[in-house]
Scaffold this motif. Structure first.
Motif, mmCIF file in Angstrom:
data_model
loop_
_atom_site.group_PDB
_atom_site.id
_atom_site.type_symbol
_atom_site.label_atom_id
_atom_site.label_comp_id
_atom_site.label_asym_id
_atom_site.label_seq_id
_atom_site.Cartn_x
_atom_site.Cartn_y
_atom_site.Cartn_z
ATOM 1 N N ALA A 1 0.850 -1.194 0.000
ATOM 2 C CA ALA A 1 0.000 0.000 0.000
ATOM 3 C C ALA A 1 0.882 1.238 0.000
ATOM 4 O O ALA A 1 1.964 1.254 0.580
ATOM 5 C CB ALA A 1 -0.906 -0.015 1.221
ATOM 6 N N ALA A 2 0.391 2.310 -0.690
ATOM 7 C CA ALA A 2 1.194 3.527 -0.814
ATOM 8 C C ALA A 2 1.263 4.294 0.496
ATOM 9 O O ALA A 2 2.178 5.086 0.717
ATOM 10 C CB ALA A 2 0.612 4.416 -1.906
ATOM 11 N N SER A 3 0.301 4.061 1.387
ATOM 12 C CA SER A 3 0.252 4.809 2.647
ATOM 13 C C SER A 3 -0.496 3.982 3.685
ATOM 14 O O SER A 3 -1.158 2.988 3.348
ATOM 15 C CB SER A 3 -0.489 6.127 2.434
ATOM 16 O OG SER A 3 -1.848 5.850 2.106
ATOM 17 N N GLU B 1 -3.092 5.026 5.211
ATOM 18 C CA GLU B 1 -4.516 5.227 4.902
ATOM 19 C C GLU B 1 -4.989 4.201 3.869
ATOM 20 O O GLU B 1 -6.056 3.614 4.000
ATOM 21 C CB GLU B 1 -4.766 6.649 4.357
ATOM 22 C CG GLU B 1 -4.614 7.759 5.376
ATOM 23 C CD GLU B 1 -3.169 7.951 5.841
ATOM 24 O OE1 GLU B 1 -2.237 7.673 5.055
ATOM 25 O OE2 GLU B 1 -2.971 8.333 7.016
ATOM 26 N N GLU B 2 -4.146 4.003 2.838
ATOM 27 C CA GLU B 2 -4.538 3.042 1.795
ATOM 28 C C GLU B 2 -4.611 1.630 2.365
ATOM 29 O O GLU B 2 -5.538 0.872 2.069
ATOM 30 C CB GLU B 2 -3.548 3.111 0.627
ATOM 31 C CG GLU B 2 -4.037 2.299 -0.562
ATOM 32 C CD GLU B 2 -3.020 2.268 -1.707
ATOM 33 O OE1 GLU B 2 -2.388 3.317 -1.963
ATOM 34 O OE2 GLU B 2 -2.874 1.202 -2.323
ATOM 35 N N ALA B 3 -3.627 1.267 3.170
ATOM 36 C CA ALA B 3 -3.620 -0.073 3.765
ATOM 37 C C ALA B 3 -4.857 -0.268 4.637
ATOM 38 O O ALA B 3 -5.503 -1.327 4.611
ATOM 39 C CB ALA B 3 -2.343 -0.277 4.590
ATOM 40 N N ALA C 1 -7.749 1.333 4.364
ATOM 41 C CA ALA C 1 -8.941 1.263 3.507
ATOM 42 C C ALA C 1 -9.079 -0.135 2.898
ATOM 43 O O ALA C 1 -10.171 -0.710 2.855
ATOM 44 C CB ALA C 1 -8.860 2.328 2.408
ATOM 45 N N ARG C 2 -7.939 -0.697 2.446
ATOM 46 C CA ARG C 2 -7.956 -2.069 1.906
ATOM 47 C C ARG C 2 -8.430 -3.055 2.965
ATOM 48 O O ARG C 2 -9.252 -3.935 2.698
ATOM 49 C CB ARG C 2 -6.530 -2.488 1.500
ATOM 50 C CG ARG C 2 -6.082 -1.989 0.169
ATOM 51 C CD ARG C 2 -4.732 -2.630 -0.166
ATOM 52 N NE ARG C 2 -4.088 -1.911 -1.248
ATOM 53 C CZ ARG C 2 -2.854 -2.147 -1.668
ATOM 54 N NH1 ARG C 2 -2.111 -3.090 -1.085
ATOM 55 N NH2 ARG C 2 -2.343 -1.471 -2.663
ATOM 56 N N GLN D 1 -12.102 -2.823 3.586
ATOM 57 C CA GLN D 1 -12.853 -3.395 2.476
ATOM 58 C C GLN D 1 -12.901 -4.934 2.597
ATOM 59 O O GLN D 1 -13.956 -5.542 2.396
ATOM 60 C CB GLN D 1 -12.213 -2.971 1.141
ATOM 61 C CG GLN D 1 -12.850 -3.578 -0.102
ATOM 62 C CD GLN D 1 -14.342 -3.249 -0.220
ATOM 63 O OE1 GLN D 1 -14.814 -2.221 0.279
ATOM 64 N NE2 GLN D 1 -15.104 -4.157 -0.833
ATOM 65 N N TRP E 1 5.295 2.705 9.164
ATOM 66 C CA TRP E 1 4.241 3.314 9.992
ATOM 67 C C TRP E 1 4.836 3.826 11.299
ATOM 68 O O TRP E 1 5.602 3.126 11.958
ATOM 69 C CB TRP E 1 3.164 2.291 10.360
ATOM 70 C CG TRP E 1 2.214 1.930 9.265
ATOM 71 C CD1 TRP E 1 2.364 2.132 7.929
ATOM 72 C CD2 TRP E 1 0.960 1.250 9.444
ATOM 73 N NE1 TRP E 1 1.285 1.622 7.245
ATOM 74 C CE2 TRP E 1 0.407 1.073 8.159
ATOM 75 C CE3 TRP E 1 0.255 0.768 10.534
ATOM 76 C CZ2 TRP E 1 -0.826 0.441 7.944
ATOM 77 C CZ3 TRP E 1 -0.963 0.124 10.341
ATOM 78 C CH2 TRP E 1 -1.499 -0.021 9.049
ATOM 79 N N HIS F 1 -14.267 3.380 8.550
ATOM 80 C CA HIS F 1 -14.712 2.655 7.347
ATOM 81 C C HIS F 1 -15.792 1.626 7.647
ATOM 82 O O HIS F 1 -16.429 1.126 6.728
ATOM 83 C CB HIS F 1 -13.535 1.914 6.705
ATOM 84 C CG HIS F 1 -12.507 2.806 6.083
ATOM 85 N ND1 HIS F 1 -12.668 3.395 4.855
ATOM 86 C CD2 HIS F 1 -11.292 3.211 6.528
ATOM 87 C CE1 HIS F 1 -11.601 4.116 4.547
ATOM 88 N NE2 HIS F 1 -10.747 4.023 5.566
#
Lengths: 392, 392
Positions: free
Chosen positions: A111-113, A115-117, A119-120, A123, A163, A175
C-alpha cells in the motif's frame, strides 16, 4: 451480583473446557474437567446450547447405560474476524466458534500509505462479513508487524510498513459499521505464536518468526511472556553487530538489518515488490546462496544465543519464512548457538521448524477475535443467531 | 495423611505470613493474612511458640478491648548458615530465624585449588557453628559464582574460580559432621537478588551484579525467572563483540571478557591479588578512568539493551561492584541502552543502584538456608532448642 458473576465464571469455565478438550465431550466429561457438579454443568450446557454456543451431536451408545451425548463448540453461529497487515499483503479471515474458516480474502502488493492499507483492510472486512451476513460479529483483531500501544489502538512503530503512530483502530472504525464489534490491534508475532502453543501445550521455548521483519515471542510453560509494554521477545532489534548496518528502525547492528525481508531482497538483488515466498525460492537458487545462508545463520544464531543466556531455554522454534529454509540454516545457527549459549553445556539445544499453517498471524488474529466469547459467554447468550437446538 | 498435610500447610502459612509481614503481628492479623479462622491460627501459634519458632512480645493496649499480643519469628532458637565462595575470599554467616547475624567469618585471598577453598569453607562453617553450639542447625547454603547442577550438589562451571565439575556438597560433607544439616550450592547472583526483591516486592526488573564475574537475574513480578536449568539471567556470557576478546569461559566476545574483575585488573595494570574494593578505588583514580568507564558503560549497555528487548523490562538494578561506580557508568550505560532498547520508546529506562548490604550473596545464602523452616515448620517443632514460652 455475586451469583451473576458466578454464573458468568461457570459458563466461561464450561466453554473453555470444551475448547481446550479439542474433541467432543459429554456433560459428565465437562463436569470432571471443570470440577463443577453434573447438575450445574447440565444447566449451563442447556443455556449455551440455547444460545448457539455449544452444539449436541447424536447420542453414542457405549454398551449398557445411558448413551453419551457429545458436545462441541457450535459451528456457524458467530463470526470472528482476523486481519493481517503485512508489508506485501493484507489478508482477512472469518471463522466461527470452532475456528473453522468461513471466508477469506487477500490483496497483494504494498500500500502507498497507511490510509490506503487501512482502507484495503476495511474493504476486506466488509467482504468477509458479507459472506456471513446473518451471524453476529464478535469483533476484529488486526495483526501488525510492529509495536502497539498497550490499549491495542495505536501502532506506535512498524518499520517494515513505514508506519509511526498510526491510529489503526480509529482508521478502521471510520470505514466500518459499529456492528463490526470491538477492534483491536496486536503484534503479529504474539498472534502467530498462539498456534505454536496449541501444538506444544505447557512447553517453554523461544519462538522466532521471519516475515517482513524478524520477531519472536518467549513462551514460558505455555504462556507468552508479556513484558512491561507487551513487547517481550523482540529479537529483531537485538544487536548482532555493534556499529554495524543501519536497520530500518534507524538503529545500527540490529538482527533485522541482516536478515529481514528487505535485507534479503537486497542481498538477492531483487525488486521491491517480490513476495516472500518467491524471495526464498530465489535465494535457494542463487549463486550467493551459501554466503546468504551463512549471514542468516550466524546473525540469527548470535541473537538466539544471547536470548537463551538470558532466558535459559533449550528449545527454539523457527517460523515464518525461516521455517521453509530451516533445514538449510539450522547447521549454521546451531554452530553459533552451541558456541555461545550456556545451556548447550547441559545438553543439545533443540532447534525446530514450526509446522504451523502458512498464515499463523492471520489465524492467531481470528482466534484472538473469538476470545471474548470464551471469556464472557453470558454477553453472547442474548446475541447469538441460532435460537436453540441440536445442530450436529 | 490429609490432616497431617493440612497441618503442615497451615503451620507454614502462619510462619510465612509472619515473615512476610516484616513487623510484629497479632493472632487476629495472622488470621486475616492467612484467611484461616482465629481459633485455627491460635492453635497453630501455640505450637510454633512451643517449638521456639515464634515469640510473643509484651501485650500492647490500644484503647478499649483486649490488648494485642505482638508475634514475631523467634530470635536465637535455630542456626542457618550461609557461605560465599568468591575468587578472592570465602565468607560464612550464621543467622537465626529473624535473619539476625549470630556469627560471621571471612578468609581473604585466592585458594590454590577447589580442595583448599572447600577446606577453608568447611573450617568457617565449623567456627560459626561453634559460636552457637546449642542451636539446631537448619542447613548450609553455599553461594558460588558459577553454574550449578539442578540438584544443587555439583558446581558444573565457575570460570572465575577455575572450577569445573567440582562436587562441592560432597567435599563439604567430608569435612563436616552430619549435624550441619542439608548442604546445597546455589548461584551467587540468584541468592544476591533475594535481598533486592525484599526491597521491591512484586516488581519486575533486570538485576545485574558485578563480582568476580558479571551475572544477573531476571525478576518478574517479584519472582526470579529460573529457566530450564536454573541459569536464566546469565548476562555475563551474552556476546557484546562478535569475535572479540577471549573470555575466561573460553568463548569470544562475552560481556565478562570486557568488564569482569579479571578484565578490570588487567586494564588497571594491577596484580592478581587485588581486592575488588581496592580495584574500584584504583580505577576511580586512574588516568585511563574515562576510557575504562567508557568500555564498561558501552559493553554493559549493549548487553542490557539486548536483554531488555527480549524481556521488555523498564528497570535495571546495578549491584555488586557496579553499585559503587553506578553514578559514573550510568550516563554511558543509559546512552547505549536508550539507543538500542525498544522499551526506551515508551519512556525512560530506569537504571538504579542497588542499596543492598555489601554482601548480598552471603546474606541471600543464609536466608535461603532458613527456607526449609518456613516451608515445613512441622519438622522443626520436635527439634528446636527452646522448649516453650515467651522470649521477648
Amino acid at each position: 451480583m455475586q451469583s451473576t458473576h458466578l454464573r458468568e465464571h461457570n459458563l466461561s469455565a464450561v466453554l473453555r473446557a470444551l475448547q481446550a478438550a479439542g474433541e467432543p465431550t459429554s456433560r459428565a466429561g465437562l463436569a470432571s474437567l471443570t470440577r463443577l457438579t453434573k447438575p450445574t454443568v447440565s444447566k449451563l450446557v442447556e443455556e449455551l446450547i440455547g444460545a448457539g454456543l455449544i452444539s449436541e451431536g447424536d447420542p453414542i451408545s457405549a454398551g449398557a447405560g445411558r448413551p453419551m451425548v457429545p458436545l462441541r463448540p457450535a459451528a456457524g453461529t458467530l463470526l470472528a474476524i482476523g486481519l493481517e497487515i503485512a508489508a506485501d499483503h493484507v489478508s482477512c479471515l472469518g471463522v466461527d466458534l470452532t475456528g473453522s474458516e468461513l471466508s477469506r480474502r487477500t490483496v497483494y502488493g504494498r500500500a502507498a500509505s497507511a490510509e490506503e492499507a487501512i482502507a484495503r483492510a476495511a474493504q476486506l472486512v466488509r467482504e468477509v462479513r458479507a459472506d456471513a451476513p446473518d451471524l453476529p460479529v464478535v469483533g476484529v483483531v488486526a495483526a501488525v508487524p510492529g509495536r502497539i500501544s498497550p490499549d491495542g489502538r495505536l501502532v506506535l512503530s512498524a518499520p517494515n510498513l513505514d508506519w509511526t503512530d498510526v491510529p489503526l483502530v480509529e482508521g478502521l472504525r471510520t470505514h466500518l459499521a459499529p456492528e463490526a464489534g470491538d477492534i483491536v490491534a496486536l503484534n503479529d508475532n504474539r498472534l502467530s505464536v498462539l498456534t505454536e502453543i496449541d501444538r506444544r501445550p505447557g512447553e517453554s521455548f523461544l519462538y522466532v518468526r521471519g516475515s517482513t521483519g524478524v520477531g519472536g515471542a518467549v513462551v514460558l510453560e505455555g504462556s507468552v511472556l508479556e513484558g512491561t509494554h507487551g513487547w517481550a521477545g523482540e529479537l529483531g532489534h537485538t544487536v548482532v553487530e555493534p556499529g554495524g548496518l543501519t536497520c530500518r528502525c534507524g538503529r545500527r547492528g540490529c538482527l533485522e538489518a541482516y536478515i529481514s525481508y528487505h535485507a534479503l531482497v537486497e542481498q538477492a538483488g531483487l525488486g521491491p515488490e517480490v513476495r516472500i515466498e518467491d524471495l526464498v525460492d530465489e535465494l535457494s537458487r542463487s549463486s550467493s546462496r551459501t554466503e546468504v545462508i551463512g549471514v542468516i545463520g550466524r546473525s540469527l544464531g548470535l541473537a538466539i544465543a544471547n536470548a537463551l543466556n538470558i532466558l535459559d531455554l533449550s528449545t527454539v522454534v523457527l517460523s515464518g519464512y525461516l521455517a521453509p529454509i530451516a533445514e538449510e540454516i539450522t547447521p549454521v545457527v546451531r554452530e553459533t548457538v552451541t558456541a555461545h549459549a550456556l545451556a548447550a553445556e547441559a545438553g543439545p539445544i533443540s532447534i525446530e521448524r514450526s509446522d504451523t499453517t502458512p498464515d499463523p498471524a492471520l489465524r492467531g488474529a481470528a482466534r484472538a477475535a473469538l476470545q471474548p466469547v470464551f471469556d464472557a459467554p453470558g454477553a453472547w447468550i442474548s446475541r447469538a443467531a441460532t435460537p436453540a437446538g441440536r445442530t450436529a
